[in-house]
Design a protein around this motif. Structure first.
Motif, short mmCIF file in Angstrom:
data_model
loop_
_atom_site.label_atom_id
_atom_site.label_comp_id
_atom_site.label_asym_id
_atom_site.label_seq_id
_atom_site.Cartn_x
_atom_site.Cartn_y
_atom_site.Cartn_z
N SER A 199 -1.32 10.79 -1.91
CA SER A 199 -1.67 9.60 -1.14
C SER A 199 -3.17 9.56 -0.86
CB SER A 199 -0.90 9.57 0.17
OG SER A 199 -1.31 10.61 1.00
N GLU A 200 -3.74 10.75 -0.79
CA GLU A 200 -5.19 10.82 -0.60
C GLU A 200 -5.91 10.11 -1.74
OE1 GLU A 200 -8.01 14.54 0.31
OE2 GLU A 200 -5.92 14.94 -0.06
N LYS A 220 -3.78 5.39 -10.34
CA LYS A 220 -2.79 5.13 -9.29
C LYS A 220 -1.38 5.19 -9.87
CE LYS A 220 -2.99 1.87 -6.11
NZ LYS A 220 -3.27 0.52 -5.56
N GLN A 238 -6.52 1.71 -11.58
CA GLN A 238 -5.11 1.35 -11.53
C GLN A 238 -4.27 2.35 -12.33
OE1 GLN A 238 -3.70 -1.10 -9.64
NE2 GLN A 238 -1.83 -0.05 -10.30
N ASP A 268 -7.69 2.89 -3.64
CA ASP A 268 -7.60 1.57 -3.03
C ASP A 268 -8.96 1.14 -2.48
OD1 ASP A 268 -5.06 0.98 -3.61
OD2 ASP A 268 -4.21 1.47 -1.66
N ALA A 269 -9.62 2.07 -1.83
CA ALA A 269 -10.92 1.74 -1.26
C ALA A 269 -11.91 1.39 -2.36
CB ALA A 269 -11.44 2.90 -0.43
N LEU A 281 -11.07 -1.92 -3.93
CA LEU A 281 -11.41 -3.03 -3.05
C LEU A 281 -12.88 -3.39 -3.22
CD1 LEU A 281 -10.27 -4.79 -0.72
CD2 LEU A 281 -11.38 -3.16 0.81
N GLN A 282 -13.74 -2.37 -3.22
CA GLN A 282 -15.16 -2.63 -3.38
C GLN A 282 -15.45 -3.26 -4.74
OE1 GLN A 282 -17.42 -2.50 -1.19
NE2 GLN A 282 -16.36 -1.40 0.45
N LEU A 311 -11.91 -0.92 -12.92
CA LEU A 311 -10.71 -1.33 -12.17
C LEU A 311 -9.46 -0.87 -12.90
CD1 LEU A 311 -11.43 -4.91 -10.83
CD2 LEU A 311 -10.69 -2.95 -9.52
N LEU A 356 -4.59 7.96 -3.76
CA LEU A 356 -4.25 6.54 -3.75
C LEU A 356 -5.14 5.79 -2.76
CD1 LEU A 356 -0.35 6.46 -3.91
CD2 LEU A 356 -2.00 6.11 -5.73
N LYS A 357 -5.35 6.39 -1.61
CA LYS A 357 -6.18 5.72 -0.62
C LYS A 357 -7.61 5.57 -1.11
CE LYS A 357 -3.61 6.77 3.52
NZ LYS A 357 -3.43 7.68 4.64
#
Lengths: 272, 1071
Positions: A125-126, A257, A254, A132-133, A136-137, A250, A128-129
């Motif tokens: 999850s680390e 992920k 993905q 995600d960050a 997002l950027q 990107l 993944l987080k």
């Protein structure tokens, strides 16, 4: 289990390294003035042209995220009078979109740099987080370039851009610069003043990237209508590169992920 | 917006995940506020001994929280502002958890500072914001509208960090900010107040390029009014504020990044890093050092020197005094902050929040010193806490809604609910578990069994079904009949991690069909739009975690299309009914168009074209009907799905999330007036699989329903035999009778009506449980019938409502009552009003305007009223409640003294009536506090209702005193119950002698007493039902009741002759 550990320890870092390289490449395209010393940023000239008509011609000089010179030639359709105006020497126009995109990329790089090879990921999850960050950027950076701001005509009229030209812009002309995808665009609006007595019912136009002839607005107690719109654009190659880099990175994010979530689905208990 | 909704949270064993992204401590050092990546805000109690415990969790944001700041002068109004990744801003009252104001702006803030200049400013002050936009925004702290910007004349760029400088020396407030490119800018604040208010452009006063990138914090030393601390990720630097000359630089250790810093005292700094370490430095003066080799108080000696820049320059160097660290080097990023308070009883506190949700505090001594040998000293951790700690500590409170089912079943540790859905039309709660089991239970019954004490009966007889079919976690559930009738009412769909979608028959529990998708866990099940060309076909859309979309035809039991090419998570699914195309929008804004008939990918578009396609379809669909299926991947159901939204709070991506959840659930309570004043809202959180449920009570609706049920109850019992409705009831109850033949009381309860039901609800519960299988099959039949004739369906549901509503009302009252304050009150409630004791304190929620919700967390009460008295007090919201209720009581008595309380006499007469009365009070208070403005206009109406203007005024002023609505409700309820009990006592005193004579046993005095009281209810009931039979039934119900109460002698009870009751009843019946 073993494979997941390998993924976390080796593969993640490999991907992150790859991502960093790509993004650094991208950020170099933005020709970031290193550490505020904006000396040696090279200037690039771009010629704007439309296919077919040659009513508007212009040469723009881009320095990093700022337009430092602009020469615009405008042929008035009515009297064939040729208008010429350029930026004042002391002024330059910041292209907010480029600046924002650059800042977003740098944020993403900063996020990635914090987790260099020495850093050990312990849970999925680390990652993944983090992904995600970063994503997002990146998507914000891309969106800034792909979606120009929608401005209302009074906003264009009141922006500092109009005051930057020499000779000063005639009051019936508005200009706007923006980035759309990999293209630098210039729109010139020719206006005519609506007399207060006109029978036309006045309806102010909303925000838009490109306003159509006939759009009306009120500015400084005076009502205007757009009579002609000229749009010229040119491709900025390095923006194109940057966009490609964004897309590639990107996808990398993905994929990483997805790889991690595959493991989570094999283990029925909570792996993160 | 419906304000009359009361929410009660039923948490699970696992706390919702809370990755802290922002943290602050309020000015009174009593509350820690944290914002999370999931979008929730958590309030933590900080005791004066620096103990942490979680208090409340605030829902409302849909994206990750980026920053928190105070939004008012804290002494006046305890307001805090939060901002999120997607531009939402919200002002919260951190004592009540209410959302005061919210707004969505197209700006992403990374830091906010509150600025208020009382003598020169109108309004509530400004929020100075910086973030991913140029320069600084000024936002009105009250309306959250953008007032103005502080612009810069050159090098305008994003601002990374800033601070407000109050300088007494120059009598000027200014804002110091550092941009991403490392340019330091200073704006005047106080002298530009006027120009800001007149909207003239304000440019920076000074601008200087510092040689640092990635600046993290900038701080002004208020002690010396000279130094400026600038922390960047690689180093920290001290500048002279007068001429911005660099005084010293200290680089960080490799592998660490500085994250922030603060000035502790003159020449003393604290710097912290991203991995949770902090360092306290003393700036030493080299000259002083020479004379005095180890002088700590160089700050003092410094002040002797003439403070001109030349001396300062090159004379300052840092010396590490103390440091703090975390025990094991956890790999999470930390967010830290420092609170510098010198005056008692406040502390200097360094605080940090981790991505794992842990909060850590360090108490920094006023004068930090190094160890004797000069090496730095470690400051120990003072307190550390996580949400999960609270959940573990208050075990009973954090029990999941169906945990008791699993536990009772096979003794294994209860399965964690991984997804759930509530079916309002059937009052069924379906929970899918981690281990692949699916539990189907009754919503209200389950809630009662979970919350109330002494309902082991309820628990044992709680009917439930277990559906076994999935081999691993159940990831999503869908009850398609909910919204569109074309689906069979018996269908229930479940998707699992094993990539299997199962279509169940919800009534029989059998598998109708099993779709094996083989494409990773199923993440989403969606209903297809209504106007699909093949209208009568029942089609469901299914999204899997490999980003594929499958279209399942339930009737034909085939998978029509499995679209597998998507590279990114699916964000939107749309449908073109004309062309029979499936349009899938992905997260990277590309669009895939699939032909449903052939299953081929027709087009793949990106960028502008994709956007155009998506929007154009939207338009065309809107024209046809509400057929489009705007699915955000995160929000589990779409907008039209109506009833239940299980929502997940996901970081980053724009999702409808709770906003929609709340909206729809409120809409639900608004529109579906006949059906349910009570619903269960399953909530799913992102990163971990913990699910919890929120019980929503619509107070207004309940009141209405109770009233109508009372009326109809009267009516129907009068016209007993010719009423169609009642006949229907009779037939159903007769069914029950069949099953209850072995039960002694079976014969007597046949004509049970709602009214009787509530008097002897214990028994009825049993009945119901026993009758459940029958009823269920009946329910199914009913639904089958429903297709042909709707009328029939409405009536039975209306009838069931009577018991359901009263049960619901009682459940809410149980939740509200402060148990254990007064034993007598407790007993009274349990025995007569049939309001059962709570098992454990209840987590209430507060629904504030615009879809914001705050929920109490387990353990909210421990700091507030831990040692009230020796008795175990459960569920008292705060100590204040008792004071309030006493006040209320006093006011009420003063008032009823004149009136001789004709009203009061009514209280004791009927159980249900009392319940109803109490409930209407609650509803009233709810109304008053929520709409204070309306009160003045309607006060006459209210005072009619209320019986006293003084009471009304009292409550009005409560709402002014920022007393929480929940406190007010509890207080009034307590007072009302006390009053009701007083009147009861009066009446029982009259009948006491008689009872004693009859019984002759001092020990059992309580028994007859209560029986007398019981009889009074029966009297009323029996007045309504002229048949004697009914009385018998209710009598026996009383026996049941008494048997259940533990402090009774059962033997005596059973011996007591029925004649006596009959006698008294007939006596009462004469009038």
């Amino acid at each position: 289990e073993e494979e997941f550990k390998w993924l976390l320890q080796e593969e993640v870092h490999a991907v992150l390294k790859q991502l960093q390289d790509i993004l650094k490449e991208a950020s170099q395209r933005f020709a970031l003035p290193a550490g505020g010393s904006a000396g040696a940023v090279k200037q690039q000239n771009f010629a704007l042209s439309t296919s077919g008509t040659d009513q508007v011609k212009g040469v723009l000089t881009l320095q990093g995220d700022a337009l430092c010179q602009a020469d615009v030639n405008l042929k008035m359709p009515r009297n064939n009078q040729l208008l010429h105006f350029a930026f004042r020497e002391d002024k330059q126009w910041k292209l907010q979109q480029i600046q924002d995109a650059r800042n977003h990329v740098n944020q993403a790089i900063y996020l990635l740099m914090n987790r260099d090879v020495s850093y050990q990921f312990k849970t999925g999850s680390e990652v993944l987080k983090l992904m995600d960050a970063v994503m997002l950027q990146l998507s914000r950076a891309r969106n800034r370039l792909t979606t120009p701001a929608t401005l209302t005509l009074p906003e264009i009229a009141s922006s500092g851009l109009t005051k930057m030209f020499t000779p000063a812009l005639p009051p019936d002309i508005l200009v706007n610069f923006y980035i759309n995808l990999n293209k630098l665009c210039l729109t010139v609006y020719q206006l005519h003043v609506l007399q207060p007595s006109t029978t036309k019912n006045f309806k102010p136009a909303g925000g838009s990237i490109l306003h159509n002839p006939g759009a009306m607005f009120e500015f400084g107690n005076q009502r205007y209508e757009v009579s002609h719109v000229h749009k010229v654009e040119c491709v900025i190659p390095w923006l194109n590169d940057a966009l490609v880099f964004f897309t590639v990175s990107l996808q990398l994010c993905q994929q990483l992920k997805d790889k991690i979530s595959v493991f989570s689905s094999y283990w029925n208990y909570r792996p993160y | 917006m419906k304000v009359s909704v009361q929410a009660v949270a039923v948490w699970g064993k696992i706390a919702p995940s809370h990755s802290v992204t922002a943290i602050m401590i309020t000015d009174d050092q009593q509350t820690i506020v944290t914002g999370s990546q999931e979008g929730q805000i958590c309030l933590w109690d900080l005791s004066s001994e620096l103990k942490i415990s979680s208090k409340e969790i605030l829902f409302g944001h849909t994206a990750s929280v980026t920053c928190l700041a105070k939004a008012r002068e804290f002494e006046k109004q305890p307001y805090v502002v939060s901002a999120t990744e997607n531009g939402e801003m919200c002002v919260w009252n951190v004592t009540s958890g209410q959302c005061i104001e919210n707004a969505k702006l197209p700006y992403r803030h990374t830091a906010i500072y509150y600025y208020h200049c009382s003598f020169r400013m109108t309004g509530e002050g400004w929020l100075l914001c910086c973030g991913e936009y140029q320069d600084v925004l000024i936002i009105d702290a009250k309306t959250l509208g953008v007032l103005h910007t502080l612009s810069s004349s050159q090098y305008s760029d994003w601002i990374n960090c800033m601070c407000i400088v109050h300088s007494v020396r120059i009598q000027e407030d200014s804002l110091v900010a550092v941009s991403v490119t490392g340019v330091l800018k200073v704006w005047d604040l106080s002298s530009s107040l006027n120009s800001i208010q007149e909207r003239q452009s304000v440019c920076e006063k000074e601008s200087k390029s510092l040689d640092c990138i990635n600046c993290q914090a900038v701080r002004f030393c208020t002690y010396t009014e000279r130094l400026l601390l600038v922390v960047s990720s690689t180093c920290w630097q001290v500048y002279d504020y007068c001429d911005f000359s660099l005084l010293c630089t200290e680089f960080c250790k490799s592998g660490q990044c500085f994250a922030g810093g603060e000035v502790l005292a003159a020449y003393r700094l604290i710097i912290w890093t991203e991995d949770g370490h902090s360092y306290i430095y003393q700036l030493l003066n080299r000259w002083a050092q020479m004379g005095n080799s180890h002088k700590k108080f160089s700050g003092l000696s410094k002040s002797i020197y003439p403070a001109d820049g030349k001396v300062l320059k090159e004379t300052v160097y840092p010396h590490l005094l103390c440091f703090t660290g975390v025990k094991e080097n956890k790999s999470f990023p930390f967010v830290m902050g420092f609170m510098n308070e010198r005056k008692e009883p406040f502390y200097k506190v360094l605080f940090s929040g981790e991505a794992s949700g842990r909060i850590t505090l360090w108490h920094v001594p006023d004068v930090p010193v190094s160890t004797f040998d000069g090496s730095p000293k470690e400051i120990p951790i003072t307190a550390t806490w996580t949400l999960q700690d609270n959940f573990d500590e208050h075990h009973s409170m954090s029990e999941g809604i169906i945990d008791h089912l699993c536990a009772s079943k096979d003794g294994i540790k209860s399965a964690v609910v991984s997804s759930s859905v509530y079916i309002p039309s059937l009052d069924k709660l379906v929970c899918g578990c981690e281990n692949g089991k699916i539990f189907v239970t009754l919503g209200l019954k389950t809630a009662r069994a979970r919350l109330l004490e002494n309902v082991s009966l309820l628990k044992d007889y709680l009917p439930y079904k277990v559906l076994n079919g999935h081999s691993s976690r159940v990831t999503c559930l869908l009850y398609p009949h909910d919204k569109s009738v074309r689906f069979d009412p018996s269908w229930l769909l479940s998707g699992g991690q094993d990539s299997v979608v199962i279509c169940w028959d919800i009534f029989t529990g059998s598998i109708i069909h099993q779709f094996d998708l083989q494409s990773g866990p199923v993440t989403e099940l969606l209903r297809f739009p209504e106007n699909y060309r093949l209208k009568d076909h029942s089609i469901v859309c299914c999204v899997c975690s490999d980003h594929s979309v499958a279209i399942l035809h339930l009737q034909k039991r085939v998978c029509l299309l499995h679209a597998r090419k998507h590279l990114f998570p699916v964000k939107k699914i749309k449908f073109d009914p004309v062309e029979n195309l499936l349009i899938v929008g992905c997260e990277d804004e590309s669009v895939y168009i699939w032909e449903i008939e052939t299953g081929t990918l027709e087009r793949h578009e990106t960028g502008e074209t994709a956007k155009v396609i998506l929007t154009s379809i939207e338009d065309s669909e809107y024209l046809v009907a509400d057929a489009l299926l705007p699915v955000s991947q995160e929000s589990k159901r779409n907008k039209n799905a109506g009833y239940k939204h299980s929502s997940s709070y996901k970081h980053g991506m724009v999702s409808y999330s709770l906003t929609h959840t709340e909206k729809s659930s409120d809409k639900l309570t608004d529109t579906s007036c006949i059906q349910q004043p009570f619903t269960i809202l399953p909530v799913k959180t992102k990163w971990n699989n913990a699910n919890f449920h929120i019980l929503l009570f619509d107070v207004e609706k309940l009141e209405e329903l109770l009233l109508s049920s009372q009326l109809s109850g009267l009516k129907s019992s009068n016209s007993f035999h010719n009423s169609d409705t009642l006949e229907r009831v009779k037939s159903t109850t007769e069914k029950r009778v069949l099953t209850l033949k072995r039960n002694k009381i079976a014969g007597s309860i046949s004509p049970v009506d709602g009214q009787v039901d509530t008097v002897c609800s214990n028994q009825v519960c049993r009945d119901k449980n026993a009758a459940r299988p029958l009823e269920e099959s009946g329910g199914m039949k009913r639904h089958k019938k429903m297709k042909s004739s709707r009328k029939i369906r409405m009536q039975p549901s209306g009838n069931i409502d009577v018991t359901v509503t009263s049960d619901t009302a009682k459940l809410l009252l149980s939740c509200l009552l402060p148990w254990g304050v007064d034993k007598e009150i407790d007993n009274l409630c349990v025995r007569h009003l049939d309001i059962l004791r709570l098992q454990c304190p209840v987590s209430f929620g507060l629904v504030s305007s615009e879809n914001h919700l705050s929920l109490m967390l387990p353990g909210w009460k421990c700091t507030d009223c831990g040692v009230l008295e020796e008795r175990a007090v459960i569920n008292l919201f705060s100590k204040r409640v008792i004071d309030l209720s006493n006040k209320y009581l006093a006011a009420a008595e003063g008032q009823t003294g004149e009136k001789d309380g004709p009203e009061n006499n009514d209280y004791g007469t009927k159980g249900l009536e009392t319940v109803f009365f109490l409930f209407s009070r609650i509803a009233l208070i709810n109304r008053i506090i929520n709409i204070p403005s309306a009160v003045t206009g309607k006060s006459r109406y209210y005072s009619m209702d209320f019986g006293s203007v003084s009471l009304l005024k009292l409550i009005c002023c409560w709402s002014d005193q920022s007393i929480k609505i929940i406190e007010a409700m509890q207080a009034v309820l307590l007072a009302e119950v006390q009053m009701a009990m007083n009147t009861l006592r009066k009446t029982t005193i009259c009948s006491d002698p008689l009872a004693i004579v009859e019984n002759g046993n001092g020990k059992l005095q309580t028994l007859p007493k209560t029986e007398e009281r019981d009889l009074q209810y029966i009297k009323n009931v029996s007045l309504l039902f002229s048949a004697l039979k009914h009385d018998k039934s209710s009598n026996s119900a009383n026996f049941q009741d008494v048997e259940d109460t533990p402090d009774r002698c059962v033997l005596e009870e059973s011996e007591s002759p029925g004649e006596r009751h009959l006698k008294t009843i007939t006596k009462y019946q004469v009038p």
